[in-house]
Design a protein around this motif. Structure first.
Motif, PDB file in Angstrom:
ATOM      1  N   GLU A 274       0.720  -1.185   0.091  1.00 61.56           N
ATOM      2  CA  GLU A 274       0.024  -0.110   0.087  1.00 61.56           C
ATOM      3  C   GLU A 274       0.888   1.199  -0.038  1.00 61.56           C
ATOM      4  O   GLU A 274       2.067   1.269   0.390  1.00 61.56           O
TER       5      GLU A 274
ATOM      6  N   GLU B 211      -1.452  -1.685  -4.221  1.00 62.67           N
ATOM      7  CA  GLU B 211      -2.947  -1.825  -3.814  1.00 62.67           C
ATOM      8  C   GLU B 211      -3.375  -0.971  -2.862  1.00 62.67           C
ATOM      9  O   GLU B 211      -2.505  -0.265  -2.176  1.00 62.67           O
ATOM     10  N   GLY B 212      -4.815  -1.016  -2.547  1.00 62.54           N
ATOM     11  CA  GLY B 212      -5.535  -0.227  -1.334  1.00 62.54           C
ATOM     12  C   GLY B 212      -5.560   1.246  -1.760  1.00 62.54           C
ATOM     13  O   GLY B 212      -5.272   1.798  -2.860  1.00 62.54           O
TER      14      GLY B 212
ATOM     15  N   LEU C 111      -5.219  -0.298  -6.919  1.00 67.29           N
ATOM     16  CA  LEU C 111      -5.438   0.734  -5.993  1.00 67.29           C
ATOM     17  C   LEU C 111      -6.803   1.219  -6.242  1.00 67.29           C
ATOM     18  O   LEU C 111      -7.359   1.015  -7.295  1.00 67.29           O
TER      19      LEU C 111
END
Length: 700
Positions: free
Chosen positions: A603, A625-626, A648
């Motif tokens: 993240e 991601e996140g 993302l």
């Protein structure tokens, strides 16, 4: 003894009576003091005390008849306004209030004073227009008026200038005056000699009436909005020594036959206009010429060989024109030449041998031309040479160039990228010299080899650019021994390996206090990083670590958080993996962070939103991601900063994040549905068994 004591007492009494200024003049000075801000009066209140002799006050001088003749309070830290009461000092001849922080208007009582000959209020915060008033005295004694570096606006009041028949020098530079240059100054002031109107908003044409100024020695009207051509009448002012109109919109042909009439000229500055034409063969008639600025115009043609006869010339700037031909046609045996800029033209051939005879040459720029071949060996004899730019030519034999230039012991700036096409970077460890070198650029050549070990000896190096070559190998372990290096660009090479710990230990990138070690002097010539982006001081360069577009692997070490002085990080287009270390959020001076085109996972640290100076951010084409960071400048970055990371999410992206409450609500709904299905199956099954039992019993 009693008699002698009485005589001394009488003499002291007589002296105090004869040296005391008048009550009115003392009152006028105290009125001026009262308009100053308490605590910002330069401690004048310690000296300017009521009842004492004002002729003995700090900054005040008097005549023999005890009338105040001068008030000189320059650089006293004064704030407040200028009281018109100073105009009541009827014998005042010299008033100097320069280099303070005075604000408000300049009282007309001072400009039109009946005895002031020198009035200097430069470098203050005075505002407003100079009022258009008709003075009662049409023969004002004012000779020198310096109102430069304030915030004055409006047009010049012609009625006041018409009454200044004794005016010799006017400096109104660095204000916001507008309108046309006053044309009547010389007509009303026959002794007028100095006119400085630089850095204002004057527009229109140069008034031809300035040619009537038979005593005019200096005229500076650079950095305004003037247009049109240089009027021929101007060249009738043959007393001119300094003619300067740079950074305007002047056009037309540079008429050399007219310019050479000014045979007293020492400075000719017409740079950054739209002038066309050639430098005339008769340029050598300007025997006293010391500075020639024709840069950033539309001029063309070959340089006349007669330029070499201007034996007093110290500064030549022909940058960014369309001059052509070979410089070798000019005999540069100019012993006083200090600076020469021939960049951004169409000069061809080799660097002339004669330039090696300019023994006092400090700065030479030959960049962006069509020079070829090798440097003349004798250029190493230029012991005063500090700045040399050879960028974007067709020079060859980099090894020979290094061997020649290492003899230039005072060389601090060496800019020579986009040359030596495909040659090998010299690796000889015995190369020495360059002990004072601070800037070295060898970008875009493209050189093969490795980062050379002889660079480790350049202990004063602050800026190093080796980008856009074909260098291989690792970042050398000695890199942190360059204790002053704060700008490192090795992007667009083929360098491999992990980021070494030595790179995380660069002293200049770790501690703010180290910046005091940088050289604070101005460079001899500006370093142009782009056509419009230039640096005049070394400490104006950003702190840069650019490793982009190489073959680095491994992770970004958490020790990067030690480099607190960094402004720019570019690790893009490599093979970095792992997560973005939280420590990168400690780099609060960051203005650019580019980690795009890698294999970075995990993240994005939410604390990135605390990097308040960040203006460019790119993490596209990774495996992140996140949620993306929000708040402050992160609300201004476009979704292209995050593209190529399908996992993302955020308001800027097509993939919106699910909030915690929504997520929990969704889970709760799933649990309820799950329980309902279980209950349904259980009760449904029990009902089916009951019904089956009923039928069996009925059959029995």
């Amino acid at each position: 003894m009693t008699f002698l004591g009485l005589v001394v007492l009488l003499l002291l009494t007589f002296a105090s009576l004869t040296s005391s200024c008048t009550e009115d003049e003392q009152s006028s000075l105290l009125d001026f003091l009262a308009q100053l801000s308490p605590g910002s009066d330069g401690n004048l209140r310690m000296s300017w005390m009521h009842g004492t002799d004002c002729c003995a006050w700090e900054g005040v001088t008097c005549r023999g008849d005890n009338t105040v003749m001068g008030v000189s309070l320059a650089s006293k830290g004064l704030t407040g306004s200028v009281s018109p009461s100073l105009g009541n000092l009827t014998g005042l001849m010299n008033l100097n209030l320069s280099h303070n922080s005075l604000h408000g208007i300049l009282p007309t009582e001072l400009v039109m004073h009946n005895s002031i000959a020198v009035l200097d209020v430069s470098f203050n915060h005075l505002t407003g227009p100079l009022k258009e008033l008709r003075p009662l005295n049409h023969n004002l004694p004012l000779q020198v008026l310096n109102i430069s570096s304030n915030f004055f606006t409006g047009q010049f009041p012609s009625t006041i200038w018409g009454a200044m028949k004794n005016l010799i020098a006017l400096n109104a530079s660095n204000n916001s005056f507008a309108g046309q240059i006053p044309a009547s100054i010389c007509k009303s002031s026959p002794s007028f000699s100095v006119l400085d109107l630089c850095y204002n908003k004057f527009s229109g044409n140069i008034p031809p009436e300035l040619g009537n100024c038979s005593m005019l020695r200096l005229i500076k009207v650079g950095h305004n909005d003037l247009s049109g051509a240089l009027p021929h009448e101007l060249f009738s002012a043959t007393s001119l020594e300094h003619l300067s109109f740079p950074n305007n919109g002047l056009q037309g042909v540079f008429d050399g036959s007219q310019v050479v009439k000014l045979n007293n000229l020492t400075v000719l500055d017409l740079g950054s206009n739209g002038l066309r034409g050639k430098i005339p063969d008769s340029i050598d008639r300007l025997r006293k010429l010391e500075e020639l600025h024709l840069d950033n115009n539309l001029m063309s043609g070959e340089l006349p060989s007669t330029l070499g006869n201007c034996s007093n010339i110290r500064y030549i700037n022909l940058r960014n024109n369309s001059f052509s031909g070979e410089l070798s046609k000019v005999n540069f045996t100019l012993l006083d030449l200090r600076t020469a800029d021939f960049s951004l033209n169409y000069f061809t051939g080799k660097v002339p041998e004669s330039i090696c005879l300019c023994s006092n040459l400090i700065a030479l720029r030959l960049a962006y031309n069509d020079f070829h071949g090798q440097l003349p060996p004798r250029i190493g004899n230029l012991r005063s040479l500090s700045f040399l730019s050879l960028t974007d030519n067709s020079f060859t034999n980099i090894t020979n160039v290094i061997q020649i230039l290492k003899s230039c012991k005072n060389l601090t700036t060496l800019v020579m990228g986009t040359n030596f096409n495909g040659e090998t970077m010299p690796q000889d460890e015995t190369i020495d010299g360059f002990e004072n070198l601070q800037i070295l650029t060898l970008d875009g050549c493209p050189l093969i080899g490795q980062i050379p070990p002889w660079l480790s000896k350049l202990k004063k190096l602050e800026v190093l650019d080796l980008s856009s070559n074909r260098l291989t190998g690792l970042i050398p372990s000695w890199i942190n021994r360059l204790e002053l290096l704060f700008f490192l660009d090795i992007s667009s090479n083929m360098i491999t390996g992990d980021i070494p710990m030595a790179l995380m230990e660069m002293p200049m990138l770790q501690y703010k206090k180290n910046s005091a070690k940088l050289d604070m002097k101005f460079l001899e010539l500006p370093v142009y990083w782009t056509q419009s982006h230039q640096y005049r001081m070394l400490n104006a360069f950003p702190s840069v670590l650019n490793l982009g577009n190489n073959r680095f692997t491994g992770t970004i070490p958490p020790e990067i958080g030690q480099l607190k002085m960094l402004n720019v990080i570019n690790f893009s287009s490599n093979g970095f993996s792992g997560e973005i270390p939280q420590e990168i959020c400690k780099l609060t001076n960051l203005q650019m962070l580019d980690l795009s085109n890698n294999h970075i996972t995990g993240e994005l640290p939410s604390a990135l939103s605390g990097l308040h100076f960040l203006s460019l951010f790119n993490v596209s084409n990774n495996e992140l991601e996140g949620p993306i960071p929000t708040g402050a400048q992160f609300d201004t970055f476009s979704n292209s900063s995050y593209g190529g990371n399908p996992n993302l999410c955020g308001a800027l992206l097509s993939n919106h994040c699910i909030s915690v409450s929504s997520h929990q609500s969704s889970i709760s709904q799933e649990h309820k549905l799950h329980h309902a299905l279980i209950y349904g199956f259980v009760f449904g099954g029990l009902a089916a068994l009951a019904l089956l039992a009923f039928f069996l019993i009925a059959k029995l």
